[in-house]
Scaffold this active site. Structure first.
Site, PDB file in Angstrom:
ATOM      1  CB  SER A   1      -1.011   0.171   1.302  1.00 43.41           C
ATOM      2  OG  SER A   1      -0.213   0.020   2.297  1.00 43.41           O
TER       3      SER A   1
ATOM      4  CG  ASP B   1       2.981  -4.769   3.411  1.00 41.94           C
ATOM      5  OD1 ASP B   1       2.882  -4.756   4.651  1.00 41.94           O
ATOM      6  OD2 ASP B   1       2.736  -3.960   2.703  1.00 41.94           O
TER       7      ASP B   1
ATOM      8  CG  ASP C   1       5.413  -8.863  12.374  1.00 42.97           C
ATOM      9  OD1 ASP C   1       5.668  -7.742  12.142  1.00 42.97           O
ATOM     10  OD2 ASP C   1       4.968  -9.216  13.620  1.00 42.97           O
TER      11      ASP C   1
ATOM     12  CG  ASN D   1       7.815   1.887   1.430  1.00 42.25           C
ATOM     13  OD1 ASN D   1       7.700   2.824   1.243  1.00 42.25           O
ATOM     14  ND2 ASN D   1       6.921   1.033   1.706  1.00 42.25           N
TER      15      ASN D   1
ATOM     16  CE1 TYR E   1       8.150   7.538  10.147  1.00 40.16           C
ATOM     17  CE2 TYR E   1       8.284   9.827   9.891  1.00 40.16           C
ATOM     18  CZ  TYR E   1       8.000   8.708   9.407  1.00 40.16           C
ATOM     19  OH  TYR E   1       7.692   8.632   8.185  1.00 40.16           O
TER      20      TYR E   1
ATOM     21  CE  LYS F   1      10.716   6.755   8.049  1.00 39.39           C
ATOM     22  NZ  LYS F   1      10.642   5.470   7.011  1.00 39.39           N
TER      23      LYS F   1
END
Length: 231
Positions: A11, A32, A41, A67, A131, A135
């Site tokens: 997605s 995924d 997982d 990703n 987060y 990143k």
């Protein structure tokens, strides 16, 4: 047909990358939790290892898009160690594990392309302690891998998306929330990005002709980083 491994590609940005890969003549292999070619997982190292082994059963893979990711918005006071552990496992450890697994095939081929989907949040963003840290880690990994792997014909780069219209973005930034509108108002091109904008950038970095570009961060953010990112 050359293959590309895409994590979290069922997605959002990952799915757009998979679609673009097909258009570019590649065979995307999507891992995924739900959907994709291989279900796993990816927050679990053992499940990740089994999924990668299955992907490599069809031969080596010399292109990788890291990703998959998770965001757990919270202020510093409210961010928990469980949040941090979860984001590290999915956003960082998985990327490193996938790169390590594909590396022997890349080295044997004398060619490889690694693209880490980072985030503009790596430059700093409210409610994103865990987060933003992970990143930023993906950026650091890409730069380090670029130095180590360049002699083998392998490039490693990162993409820093700005606000992109995905389910993940809309969960963290609900439509109608004043903070969400403030984000949109701050974009110089006056729109939220689409997953296809990121897929286009990834396509460029995955191309065999992009071999002189490595260790870089390409911000796909509608101009939001202008004036804030270092040269």
């Amino acid at each position: 047909m050359e293959r590309i491994l895409i994590t979290g590609g069922a997605s959002g940005i990952g799915a757009a990358c998979a679609k673009r890969a097909r258009e570019d003549g590649y065979e995307p292999i999507v891992i995924d939790r739900v959907g994709g070619d291989i279900q796993a997982d990816l927050s679990d190292p053992e499940a990740t290892a089994q999924a990668i082994e299955k992907a490599l059963s069809g031969g080596s893979i010399t292109r990788l898009v890291n990703n998959v990711g998770v965001v757990r918005p919270a202020t510093l006071e409210e961010q928990t160690f469980a949040d941090l552990d979860a984001t590290v496992q999915l956003n960082l450890r998985c990327a490193m594990q996938c790169a390590q697994a594909l590396l022997p095939g890349m080295k044997a081929a004398g060619f490889g392309r690694i693209v880490n989907i980072a985030s503009r949040a790596a430059l700093g963003k409210e409610l994103r302690t865990a987060y933003a840290a992970t990143k930023a880690g993906l950026v650091g990994m890409a730069k380090t891998w670029a130095l180590e792997l360049g002699p083998h014909g392998i490039t490693a780069n990162a993409i820093g998306p700005g606000p992109i219209r995905t389910e993940l973005f809309e969960r963290a930034n609900p439509p109608g929330d004043p903070r969400t509108q403030a984000i949109i108002d701050a974009v110089p091109v006056r729109r939220v990005g689409e997953p296809e904008d990121i897929a286009h950038a990834a396509s460029y970095l995955l191309d065999a002709r992009s071999g002189f570009i490595t260790g870089q961060v390409l911000y796909v953010c509608g101009g939001m980083t202008v004036g804030s990112a270092s040269l």
